[in-house]
Enzyme design. Structure first.
Site, PDB file in Angstrom:
ATOM      1  N   CYS A  14      64.772  43.893  42.583  1.00  0.00           N
ATOM      2  CA  CYS A  14      65.410  44.328  43.825  1.00  0.00           C
ATOM      3  C   CYS A  14      66.846  43.821  43.937  1.00  0.00           C
ATOM      4  O   CYS A  14      67.657  44.408  44.654  1.00  0.00           O
ATOM      5  CB  CYS A  14      64.583  43.864  45.024  1.00  0.00           C
ATOM      6  SG  CYS A  14      62.851  44.353  44.903  1.00  0.00           S
TER       7      CYS A  14
ATOM      8  N   TYR B  57      64.125  34.606  72.406  1.00  0.00           N
ATOM      9  CA  TYR B  57      65.464  35.040  72.853  1.00  0.00           C
ATOM     10  C   TYR B  57      66.401  33.859  73.019  1.00  0.00           C
ATOM     11  O   TYR B  57      66.028  32.828  73.584  1.00  0.00           O
ATOM     12  CB  TYR B  57      65.374  35.784  74.198  1.00  0.00           C
ATOM     13  CG  TYR B  57      66.683  35.743  74.960  1.00  0.00           C
ATOM     14  CD1 TYR B  57      67.803  36.396  74.439  1.00  0.00           C
ATOM     15  CD2 TYR B  57      66.816  35.020  76.137  1.00  0.00           C
ATOM     16  CE1 TYR B  57      69.021  36.326  75.097  1.00  0.00           C
ATOM     17  CE2 TYR B  57      68.031  34.955  76.806  1.00  0.00           C
ATOM     18  CZ  TYR B  57      69.136  35.605  76.278  1.00  0.00           C
ATOM     19  OH  TYR B  57      70.337  35.526  76.908  1.00  0.00           O
TER      20      TYR B  57
HETATM   21  C1  LIG Z   1      67.172  48.471  41.176  1.00  0.00           C
HETATM   22  C2  LIG Z   1      65.926  48.309  41.969  1.00  0.00           C
HETATM   23  C3  LIG Z   1      65.996  47.874  43.286  1.00  0.00           C
HETATM   24  C4  LIG Z   1      64.840  47.726  44.035  1.00  0.00           C
HETATM   25  N1  LIG Z   1      64.941  47.292  45.330  1.00  0.00           N
HETATM   26  C5  LIG Z   1      63.820  47.119  46.051  1.00  0.00           C
HETATM   27  C6  LIG Z   1      63.893  46.587  47.368  1.00  0.00           C
HETATM   28  O1  LIG Z   1      64.972  46.264  47.871  1.00  0.00           O
HETATM   29  N2  LIG Z   1      62.737  46.446  48.067  1.00  0.00           N
HETATM   30  C7  LIG Z   1      61.516  46.787  47.530  1.00  0.00           C
HETATM   31  O2  LIG Z   1      60.497  46.636  48.207  1.00  0.00           O
HETATM   32  N3  LIG Z   1      61.427  47.278  46.288  1.00  0.00           N
HETATM   33  C8  LIG Z   1      62.533  47.454  45.533  1.00  0.00           C
HETATM   34  N4  LIG Z   1      62.440  47.926  44.260  1.00  0.00           N
HETATM   35  C9  LIG Z   1      61.113  48.336  43.748  1.00  0.00           C
HETATM   36  C10 LIG Z   1      60.328  47.153  43.202  1.00  0.00           C
HETATM   37  O3  LIG Z   1      61.125  46.428  42.326  1.00  0.00           O
HETATM   38  C11 LIG Z   1      59.115  47.717  42.488  1.00  0.00           C
HETATM   39  O4  LIG Z   1      58.324  48.407  43.431  1.00  0.00           O
HETATM   40  C12 LIG Z   1      58.287  46.637  41.838  1.00  0.00           C
HETATM   41  O5  LIG Z   1      59.045  45.918  40.906  1.00  0.00           O
HETATM   42  C13 LIG Z   1      57.081  47.276  41.125  1.00  0.00           C
HETATM   43  O6  LIG Z   1      56.367  46.296  40.472  1.00  0.00           O
HETATM   44  P1  LIG Z   1      55.521  46.665  39.180  1.00  0.00           P
HETATM   45  O7  LIG Z   1      54.912  45.416  38.689  1.00  0.00           O
HETATM   46  O8  LIG Z   1      54.648  47.811  39.460  1.00  0.00           O
HETATM   47  O9  LIG Z   1      56.596  47.185  38.137  1.00  0.00           O
HETATM   48  P2  LIG Z   1      57.819  46.416  37.514  1.00  0.00           P
HETATM   49  O10 LIG Z   1      58.245  45.313  38.375  1.00  0.00           O
HETATM   50  O11 LIG Z   1      58.806  47.468  37.171  1.00  0.00           O
HETATM   51  O12 LIG Z   1      57.240  45.806  36.178  1.00  0.00           O
HETATM   52  C14 LIG Z   1      56.668  46.613  35.184  1.00  0.00           C
HETATM   53  C15 LIG Z   1      56.880  45.943  33.832  1.00  0.00           C
HETATM   54  O13 LIG Z   1      55.945  46.486  32.932  1.00  0.00           O
HETATM   55  C16 LIG Z   1      56.554  46.551  31.649  1.00  0.00           C
HETATM   56  N5  LIG Z   1      55.790  47.525  30.860  1.00  0.00           N
HETATM   57  C17 LIG Z   1      55.671  48.853  31.070  1.00  0.00           C
HETATM   58  N6  LIG Z   1      54.849  49.406  30.182  1.00  0.00           N
HETATM   59  C18 LIG Z   1      54.427  48.417  29.376  1.00  0.00           C
HETATM   60  C19 LIG Z   1      53.563  48.365  28.266  1.00  0.00           C
HETATM   61  N7  LIG Z   1      52.949  49.456  27.835  1.00  0.00           N
HETATM   62  N8  LIG Z   1      53.365  47.193  27.664  1.00  0.00           N
HETATM   63  C20 LIG Z   1      53.977  46.054  28.106  1.00  0.00           C
HETATM   64  N9  LIG Z   1      54.807  46.033  29.160  1.00  0.00           N
HETATM   65  C21 LIG Z   1      55.022  47.206  29.813  1.00  0.00           C
HETATM   66  C22 LIG Z   1      57.951  47.007  31.967  1.00  0.00           C
HETATM   67  O14 LIG Z   1      58.836  46.663  30.914  1.00  0.00           O
HETATM   68  C23 LIG Z   1      58.246  46.225  33.244  1.00  0.00           C
HETATM   69  O15 LIG Z   1      58.928  45.013  32.977  1.00  0.00           O
HETATM   70  C24 LIG Z   1      63.575  48.044  43.465  1.00  0.00           C
HETATM   71  C25 LIG Z   1      63.499  48.488  42.146  1.00  0.00           C
HETATM   72  C26 LIG Z   1      64.664  48.605  41.408  1.00  0.00           C
HETATM   73  C27 LIG Z   1      64.574  49.075  39.978  1.00  0.00           C
END
Ligand SMILES: Cc1cc2nc3c(=O)[nH]c(=O)nc-3n(C[C@H](O)[C@H](O)[C@H](O)COP(=O)(O)OP(=O)(O)OC[C@H]3O[C@@H](n4cnc5c(N)ncnc54)[C@H](O)[C@@H]3O)c2cc1C
Length: 561
Positions: A44, A421
C-alpha cells in the site's frame, strides 16, 4: 502428529496466515513460498515510495531470517509454486535458479494475490511501460526516471493505484492521468469524485476522462480519442485480476467473480486447501453476494481466519463493507458500504444527507470544510453507505459510520452517537451527527432536496433558483439566473417569490437554505427544494468538467471556500 502447512504467497495474506498459524500451533511445520525476492512488505505504501514520501528501504516489514528466528517459519523466496497435486497432497516448486522439486502438505493456504491487467495494445512491451504491484516494480520505475531523466509520465487508469501513482509521480514529473470512465475512483459517487479531480487539476495533473489507452508510442501515449499525451514513462493501472491459475489447474472451484470460491472459514472446494486475499472471494452482505475486494484488511483477516480453521477454531464470518480510504495530495477521501450506483442497482428505496461543516471548530488553525454524504434506506432510515472528503479527518467519520453500518445502524444511531470532541479536531455537533439529523429531517419530510447534479438542468430550464446568501456572497459569484434573497431579508421579501412554480433554494453549504426552506414551508410555499451541498458543492461538482470539456460554466465565478 505435527501438521505440515504450506503457504503460497508471502505478503499481506500469506505472511499473516503464517504468523497466526505459529501462534496457534507451536509444533506445526510451516513453509512459506514466495516467488519474488521479498516477503511481507507494504504494497500500500509503494506509490508513496515514488515521491520519496515513503523511504523505499522502509517498505519491508519482515525478512525471511527474522521470520525463522522469531517464529520458526521457513521462508523460501524466489520459489514459485507451479502446480498442486491434490491426490498426492503435494505442490511443485520452481526455484528462480531452475531447480524444481515437490513438497508435501497436510494443509495448503493459497495467498497468491492479484496481478495487474495489461491491455492488449501496441507498445505495451516497451521498456518504459510499467505496472505497480510489488517492490521490484516500484524500484524499476524509480530507476527508469533517474536513468532516463524522465520529465513526463502517463498513468493509465484512475482507480486507487492509478490515482495514488499519478499524485506521487507529480512530485517530480509532468503527469497525465487517463481514465476510460467519466470519473476517477468509480467506487466513489460522481459528486465526491469531482472534488478529487479538482485537487489533481489544481496540482497540475492533466486529466483525460472518458478516454482509454490505444497505443504506447515514442515518448507518448495515444488515447482512444486519437489525442496523444507526452509520456517518457507509462504506468498501466487499469485494474488487477485474481491469480487463480494454480487453483484452476488443480480443479478448485472458482466463484462467479473469477476469484477462488471459499466457504465462511476460507476453505476451498478441497477441504485441505484454503485461500485468502486478493485471489479469493469474500462475503459482501450489503451487495447480497460474494465477490472480490482487493484490500489489505480483508486479505489479512481472511488469512487469519483460514489459519484459525486449520487449527480447529471457527467463528462467524460477517463479510465486508468494503471500507477504503485514499489521499490525493493533501485531500483525503474515505468511504464505506454501498455507493449510489450499488444502491440503484439493488433497487433499494433510498435518499442521502450531504453536509459540509467545518471539520473542527472554525476558529481553530487548519479548519476546513468536510464533505460528508450518507446514504440511507427509506423509509427505515437504515444506513447503507457513506463517503467523506476533506483535509482533516474524513476517515475518522467514515470509521464511525462503518461501525454503525456493520451493526445495522440507522440515522437515529448516527444522530445519537456519543463522540469525542475538542475544538482542534471536531465540532461539538460533529459532521456525523449533522448528517444523521439532516437525514432524519429528510426521512420525516421536514424538507425536500435536489442533488447538485440536477442544478445544470434546472439552470437550462430556467427554474426559479433562490440564493439566500448575503449580498456580498452573491456578488462574488452565483448561479446564472439565480435570484438573491438573503435569509436575513427573506421574511420581508416573500412577495417577490413566485407561488406557482417550484423554488430551488441554496446558500453556501446548505444550512441557511434549510432554514429558508423551513421558513417558506411555514409561509405556505409547497414546492420548495434545498440544493444539497449548495454553492460550495455545486462549484466543486461543476469545476473539473467545465475545465476538461470547455463547456460554459453555470456559475458566474467559482467559490471553493
Ligand atoms: C500499489 C498498491 C497500493 C495499494 N494500496 C492499498 C491501500 O491503500 N489500502 C488497501 O486496503 N489496499 C491496498 N492495496 C491492496 C493490498 O495491497 C492487497 O489487497 C493485499 O496486498 C492483498 O494481499 P494478498 O496476500 O492477497 O496478495 P499480495 O499481498 O499481493 O501477495 C501475494 C504474493 O504472492 C506471490 N505469489 C503469487 N503467486 C505465487 C506462486 N505461485 N508461488 C509463490 N508465490 C506467489 C506474489 O509474488 C506476491 O508477493 C494496494 C495494492 C497495491 C499494489
Amino acid at each position: 502428529m505435527a501438521k505440515k502447512i504450506l503457504i503460497v504467497g508471502g505478503v499481506a495474506g500469506g505472511a499473516s496466515a503464517a504468523a497466526r498459524l505459529r501462534r496457534l500451533d507451536e509444533t506445526a511445520r510451516i513453509i512459506l513460498f514466495e516467488k519474488g525476492p521479498h516477503i511481507s512488505y507494504s504494497s500500500c505504501a509503494l506509490p508513496y515510495s515514488l515521491s520519496g514520501t515513503a523511504d523505499p528501504a522502509s517498505l519491508f516489514l519482515m525478512t525471511p531470517e527474522r521470520f525463522w528466528a522469531q517464529h520458526r517459519i521457513e521462508v523460501r523466496t524466489d520459489s514459485e509454486v507451479t502446480a498442486i497435486d491434490r491426490a498426492a497432497r503435494s505442490v511443485r516448486v520452481a526455484e528462480a535458479g531452475g531447480r524444481t522439486y515437490d513438497e508435501s502438505y497436510d494443509y495448503l493456504v493459497l495467498c497468491p494475490g492479484a496481478e495487474p491487467i495489461l491491455p492488449p495494445i501496441p507498445g505495451r512491451d516497451r521498456p518504459n511501460v510499467f505496472t505497480l504491484k510489488d517492490t521490484e516494480d516500484a524500484a524499476a520505475i524509480r530507476q527508469y526516471i533517474a536513468e532516463h531523466h524522465a520529465r513526463t509520465a502517463a498513468v493509465i487508469g484512475g482507480g486507487f493505484i492509478g490515482v495514488e501513482t499519478a499524485a506521487n509521480l507529480a512530485a517530480s514529473l509532468d503527469v497525465t492521468l487517463a481514465e476510460a470512465a467519466d470519473q476517477i475512483l468509480t467506487p466513489l459517487d460522481h459528486d465526491m469524485a469531482q472534488i478529487l479531480q479538482k485537487e489533481l487539476l489544481d496540482h497540475g495533473v492533466h486529466l483525460a476522462l472518458r478516454d482509454g489507452v490505444a497505443a504506447v508510442e515514442d515518448g507518448a501515449v495515444r488515447l482512444a480519442s486519437g489525442r496523444t499525451v507526452p509520456a517518457d514513462l507509462v504506468v498501466m493501472a487499469i485494474g488487477v485480476r485474481p491469480r487463480t491459475a494454480l487453483a484452476r489447474d488443480a480443479g478448485l472451484a472458482i466463484g462467479a467473480s473469477g476469484a477462488i470460491a471459499v466457504d465462511a472459514d476460507g476453505r476451498t472446494s478441497d477441504p485441505a486447501i484454503f485461500a485468502a486475499g486478493d485471489a479469493a472471494e469474500v462475503a459482501l452482505p450489503l451487495l447480497r453476494r460474494t465477490g472480490r475486494l482487493s484490500l489489505a484488511f480483508p486479505a489479512q483477516k481472511e488469512a487469519r481466519r483460514a489459519a484459525d480453521a486449520i487449527c480447529g477454531r471457527t467463528g462467524p464470518n460477517r463479510g465486508y463493507l468494503g471500507s477504503f480510504g485514499i489521499e490525493v495530495f493533501g485531500l483525503r477521501a474515505a468511504a464505506t458500504g454501498l455507493n449510489e450506483r450499488d444502491i440503484e442497482a439493488l433497487r433499494i428505496p433510498h435518499d442521502f444527507a450531504y453536509v459540509i461543516p467545518f471539520d473542527r471548530v472554525s476558529l481553530m488553525p487548519g479548519a476546513s470544510p468536510l464533505h460528508l454524504k450518507v446514504h440511507f434506506e427509506t423509509p427505515t432510515g437504515r444506513l447503507l453507505g457513506a463517503q467523506a472528503v476533506g483535509r482533516g479527518a474524513p476517515d475518522r467519520r467514515i470509521d464511525v459510520i462503518a461501525a454503525l453500518l456493520a451493526k445495522g445502524g440507522t440515522l437515529e444511531d448516527l444522530a445519537d452517537i456519543d463522540l469525542c470532541y475538542a475544538p482542534p479536531f471536531a465540532t461539538a455537533k460533529d459532521a456525523v451527527h449533522l448528517a444523521g439529523l439532516v437525514g432524519l429531517n429528510l426521512l420525516y419530510g421536514e424538507f425536500r432536496q435536489v442533488p447538485v447534479a440536477a442544478v445544470r438542468g434546472l439552470v437550462e430550464a430556467g427554474a426559479a433558483i433562490i440564493d439566500v446568501r448575503e449580498r456580498g456572497e452573491y456578488a462574488a459569484g452565483h448561479i446564472r439566473g439565480a435570484v438573491n434573497l438573503p435569509l436575513s431579508e427573506l421574511r420581508d421579501r416573500l412577495g417577490e417569490l413566485p407561488q406557482d412554480r417550484p423554488l430551488y433554494v441554496h446558500c453556501r453549504s446548505g444550512q441557511r437554505s434549510y432554514y429558508a426552506c423551513r421558513l417558506l414551508a411555514a409561509r405556505g410555499f409547497r414546492d420548495v427544494y434545498n440544493i444539497a451541498g449548495s454553492y460550495l458543492a455545486l462549484c466543486l461538482y461543476e469545476y473539473a468538467e467545465d475545465r476538461l470539456t470547455g463547456r460554459a460554466p453555470i456559475v458566474t465565478a467559482y467559490n471553493f471556500q
